[in-house]
Design a protein around this motif. Structure first.
Motif, short mmCIF file in Angstrom:
data_model
loop_
_atom_site.label_atom_id
_atom_site.label_comp_id
_atom_site.label_asym_id
_atom_site.label_seq_id
_atom_site.Cartn_x
_atom_site.Cartn_y
_atom_site.Cartn_z
N LEU A 158 0.84 -1.20 0.00
CA LEU A 158 0.00 0.00 0.00
C LEU A 158 0.88 1.25 0.00
CD1 LEU A 158 -2.90 1.01 0.06
CD2 LEU A 158 -2.87 0.82 2.56
N LEU A 159 1.91 1.25 0.82
CA LEU A 159 2.80 2.40 0.92
C LEU A 159 3.50 2.68 -0.41
CD1 LEU A 159 4.17 4.48 2.79
CD2 LEU A 159 5.82 2.72 3.37
N ALA A 160 4.06 1.65 -1.03
CA ALA A 160 4.75 1.85 -2.31
C ALA A 160 3.79 2.33 -3.39
CB ALA A 160 5.43 0.55 -2.74
N GLY A 161 2.59 1.78 -3.40
CA GLY A 161 1.60 2.20 -4.39
C GLY A 161 1.18 3.65 -4.21
N ILE A 162 0.96 4.05 -2.97
CA ILE A 162 0.57 5.44 -2.70
C ILE A 162 1.73 6.37 -3.01
CG2 ILE A 162 -0.15 7.07 -0.89
CD1 ILE A 162 -2.29 5.07 -1.84
N ALA A 163 2.95 5.96 -2.66
CA ALA A 163 4.13 6.79 -2.97
C ALA A 163 4.27 6.99 -4.47
CB ALA A 163 5.40 6.17 -2.39
N ALA A 164 4.06 5.93 -5.24
CA ALA A 164 4.15 6.05 -6.70
C ALA A 164 3.10 7.01 -7.24
CB ALA A 164 3.99 4.67 -7.35
N GLN A 165 1.88 6.89 -6.74
CA GLN A 165 0.82 7.80 -7.18
C GLN A 165 1.15 9.24 -6.81
OE1 GLN A 165 -3.31 6.42 -6.46
NE2 GLN A 165 -2.37 4.49 -5.83
N TRP A 166 1.70 9.43 -5.60
CA TRP A 166 2.03 10.78 -5.15
C TRP A 166 3.15 11.40 -5.99
CZ3 TRP A 166 6.17 13.52 -3.30
CH2 TRP A 166 5.87 14.75 -2.70
N LEU A 167 4.15 10.59 -6.36
CA LEU A 167 5.23 11.11 -7.19
C LEU A 167 4.72 11.56 -8.55
CD1 LEU A 167 8.12 8.60 -6.41
CD2 LEU A 167 8.13 11.06 -5.94
N ILE A 168 3.77 10.84 -9.10
CA ILE A 168 3.23 11.17 -10.42
C ILE A 168 2.31 12.39 -10.36
CG2 ILE A 168 1.73 10.33 -12.27
CD1 ILE A 168 2.83 7.48 -11.53
N ALA A 169 1.41 12.41 -9.39
CA ALA A 169 0.43 13.50 -9.31
C ALA A 169 -0.01 13.68 -7.86
CB ALA A 169 -0.77 13.21 -10.20
N PRO A 170 0.74 14.47 -7.08
CA PRO A 170 0.40 14.63 -5.65
C PRO A 170 -1.05 15.05 -5.41
CG PRO A 170 2.51 15.68 -6.15
CD PRO A 170 1.92 15.25 -7.46
N GLU A 171 -1.56 15.91 -6.28
CA GLU A 171 -2.91 16.43 -6.07
C GLU A 171 -3.99 15.38 -6.33
OE1 GLU A 171 -2.04 16.75 -10.37
OE2 GLU A 171 -0.88 17.16 -8.56
N LYS A 172 -3.65 14.29 -7.01
CA LYS A 172 -4.63 13.25 -7.31
C LYS A 172 -4.47 12.02 -6.41
CE LYS A 172 -5.20 14.64 -12.10
NZ LYS A 172 -5.04 14.28 -13.51
N THR A 173 -3.55 12.09 -5.46
CA THR A 173 -3.31 10.96 -4.58
C THR A 173 -4.46 10.81 -3.59
OG1 THR A 173 -0.93 11.32 -4.76
CG2 THR A 173 -1.68 9.98 -2.90
N PRO A 174 -4.99 9.60 -3.42
CA PRO A 174 -6.08 9.42 -2.46
C PRO A 174 -5.61 9.73 -1.05
CG PRO A 174 -5.28 7.29 -3.27
CD PRO A 174 -4.59 8.35 -4.08
N ASP A 175 -6.52 10.30 -0.25
CA ASP A 175 -6.19 10.58 1.14
C ASP A 175 -6.62 9.40 2.01
OD1 ASP A 175 -8.96 10.78 1.25
OD2 ASP A 175 -8.98 12.91 1.77
N GLY A 176 -6.45 9.56 3.32
CA GLY A 176 -6.78 8.48 4.24
C GLY A 176 -8.22 8.02 4.14
N ARG A 177 -9.14 8.97 3.94
CA ARG A 177 -10.57 8.63 3.83
C ARG A 177 -10.81 7.76 2.59
NH1 ARG A 177 -14.98 10.83 6.03
NH2 ARG A 177 -13.78 12.60 6.82
N ALA A 178 -10.23 8.15 1.45
CA ALA A 178 -10.42 7.38 0.21
C ALA A 178 -9.78 5.99 0.34
CB ALA A 178 -9.82 8.14 -0.97
N LEU A 179 -8.62 5.92 0.98
CA LEU A 179 -7.97 4.62 1.16
C LEU A 179 -8.81 3.70 2.04
CD1 LEU A 179 -4.26 5.74 1.64
CD2 LEU A 179 -5.25 4.58 -0.34
N PHE A 180 -9.37 4.27 3.10
CA PHE A 180 -10.20 3.44 3.98
C PHE A 180 -11.43 2.92 3.23
CE2 PHE A 180 -13.40 2.53 7.18
CZ PHE A 180 -12.68 1.73 8.06
N ARG A 181 -12.05 3.79 2.45
CA ARG A 181 -13.23 3.36 1.68
C ARG A 181 -12.85 2.28 0.69
NH1 ARG A 181 -17.81 1.42 1.82
NH2 ARG A 181 -19.08 1.70 -0.05
N GLY A 182 -11.71 2.44 0.04
CA GLY A 182 -11.25 1.41 -0.89
C GLY A 182 -11.03 0.08 -0.19
N LEU A 183 -10.47 0.13 1.01
CA LEU A 183 -10.26 -1.08 1.79
C LEU A 183 -11.59 -1.73 2.17
CD1 LEU A 183 -8.11 -2.87 3.15
CD2 LEU A 183 -8.25 -1.37 5.15
#
Length: 198
Positions: A158-183
């Motif tokens: 999860l950490l590596a995936g979020i880090a990759a998304q953040w490097l590509i587009a920080p403004e489009k990275t899901p926040d904690g709420r979106a991650l919890f809903r996805g889970l």
């Protein structure tokens, strides 16, 4: 600061600014203010120094992550709030350590062609998984058990995936709420499938 410490600091600076592959021994020596020969004397090779610098930089990020997660440990939070707040704080650490994450992904891409990198990163997997499991539970350490390794492996993914998304587009990275809903959605699908099959 001795030459060894100066070299590590210089290598970490170069990792952050130039990345793993574009950093030369001359870059590191210049950043450290020491001779090129000092690299061989203290580390044997530039690659050994870069690997040591990466390990030290990851340790520093781990400490920053630990401080961020410790802020939630003493609070009375339900599991959802803890998850959301923890991941929001994890994501906030990416900005300060952006160069480290870039360098890590670069090293992963090089691993097929540089066996030393693959070996170094592979050797660190178990420790990283146990460390992440402990950090996210607010513990100093956890036992070396399959459950803790599985928890750590999931967190690592999860950490590596979020880090990759953040490097590509920080403004489009899901926040904690979106991650919890996805889970929640994922777990409902998996548990629903498991129940339907029994």
């Amino acid at each position: 600061m001795g030459n060894r410490e100066a070299l590590l600091a210089g290598a970490k600076s170069c990792l952050s600014e130039k990345g793993y592959g574009r950093t030369t021994a001359r870059d590191i020596a210049g950043a450290a203010g020491v001779s090129l020969a000092a690299i061989g004397y203290h580390f044997g090779s530039k690659d050994a120094l870069m690997n040591a610098a990466m390990i030290e930089a990851l340790g520093e990020w781990g400490e920053a992550l630990g401080r961020a997660l410790a802020e939630t440990a003493g609070q009375q939070l339900d599991p959802e709030e803890r998850f959301r707040l923890s991941w929001d704080r994890v994501i906030a650490t990416f900005a300060e350590h952006r160069g480290l994450w870039r360098a890590q992904f670069e090293m992963i891409a090089m691993a097929d062609h540089v066996p030393e990198i693959a070996a170094s990163m592979g050797d660190a997997q178990k420790e990283a998984r146990l460390g992440l499991s402990a950090l996210f539970q607010g513990k100093e350490e956890v036992p070396d058990t399959p459950d803790e390794l599985n928890r750590g492996a999931f967190l690592q993914a999860l950490l590596a995936g979020i880090a990759a998304q953040w490097l590509i587009a920080p403004e489009k990275t899901p926040d904690g709420r979106a991650l919890f809903r996805g889970l929640q959605v994922l777990a409902a699908g998996v548990l629903g499938d498991a129940t339907a099959g029994s």
